[in-house]
Design a protein around this motif. Structure first.
Motif, PDB file in Angstrom:
ATOM      1  N   GLN A  87       0.852  -1.179   0.000  1.00 11.75           N
ATOM      2  CA  GLN A  87       0.000   0.000   0.000  1.00 11.75           C
ATOM      3  C   GLN A  87       0.886   1.225   0.000  1.00 11.75           C
ATOM      4  N   GLU A  88       0.523   2.188  -0.824  1.00 16.57           N
ATOM      5  CA  GLU A  88       1.267   3.443  -0.906  1.00 16.57           C
ATOM      6  C   GLU A  88       0.236   4.559  -0.966  1.00 16.57           C
ATOM      7  N   GLY A  89       0.105   5.263   0.132  1.00 16.68           N
ATOM      8  CA  GLY A  89      -0.941   6.276   0.224  1.00 16.68           C
ATOM      9  C   GLY A  89      -2.299   5.592   0.201  1.00 16.68           C
ATOM     10  N   GLU A  90      -3.180   6.061  -0.661  1.00 19.22           N
ATOM     11  CA  GLU A  90      -4.518   5.476  -0.782  1.00 19.22           C
ATOM     12  C   GLU A  90      -4.548   4.287  -1.737  1.00 19.22           C
ATOM     13  N   GLY A  91      -3.496   4.139  -2.541  1.00 18.56           N
ATOM     14  CA  GLY A  91      -3.480   3.099  -3.568  1.00 18.56           C
ATOM     15  C   GLY A  91      -2.700   1.869  -3.158  1.00 18.56           C
ATOM     16  N   TYR A  92      -2.824   0.844  -3.983  1.00 15.64           N
ATOM     17  CA  TYR A  92      -2.120  -0.420  -3.770  1.00 15.64           C
ATOM     18  C   TYR A  92      -1.294  -0.713  -5.010  1.00 15.64           C
TER      19      TYR A  92
END
Length: 155
Positions: A87-92
């Protein structure tokens, strides 16, 4: 000129807690989030399926490279693929590590064959510029040139 060779069809019901089935019925599996993230035992997940497909496809690319060079691969040669979900911030996202052991070739020849396979493997071509792929030979990371992970090879 693009020439379609094969199309695989599969469907999913229920997302990560559902079921996947290929049109041929060869794949008919229960899905779950990974066990380490609270999922069920004895169920697969998209990352495992991706890793299996990438390992198999990359092994085939190595077979093609060997054949073009008039050589063969040892029957015990192996491609291990690890796919990581992050996961990176709100995204995957996904990243992959391909670890190759060709058994009968020295390290320099194996590295060159792995580089060539990374250029032609459909999974490598499809992921290039979209996800990090680390190449290893018997556990040792080999340098990946920027152009080998960005855009289509040769562009």
């Amino acid at each position: 000129m693009k020439k379609n060779l094969y199309t695989a069809d599969a469907s999913a019901i229920g997302g990560r807690s559902g079921r996947v089935r290929s049109a041929t019925g060869t794949i008919d599996m229960e899905m779950s989030v990974p066990e380490g993230l609270g999922g069920k035992k004895n169920a697969t997940n998209p990352e495992e399926l991706f890793a299996a497909g990438y390992a198999s496809c990359f092994q085939q690319a190595l077979l093609v490279i060997a054949q073009k060079a008039g050589d063969t691969l040892d029957k015990e040669s192996k491609v291990q693929c690890s796919v990581t979900l992050f996961q990176e911030g709100e995204g995957y996202g996904l990243s992959a590590v391909l670890d190759v052991d060709l058994k009968k070739f020295d390290e320099a020849k194996t590295i060159e064959m792995v580089r060539q396979a990374h250029v032609i493997c459909p999974y490598s071509v499809g992921t290039r510029g979209n996800m990090e792929v680390e190449l290893r030979v018997m556990g040792k990371a080999i340098p990946v040139k920027a152009e080998e992970n960005a855009g289509v090879a040769g562009e």
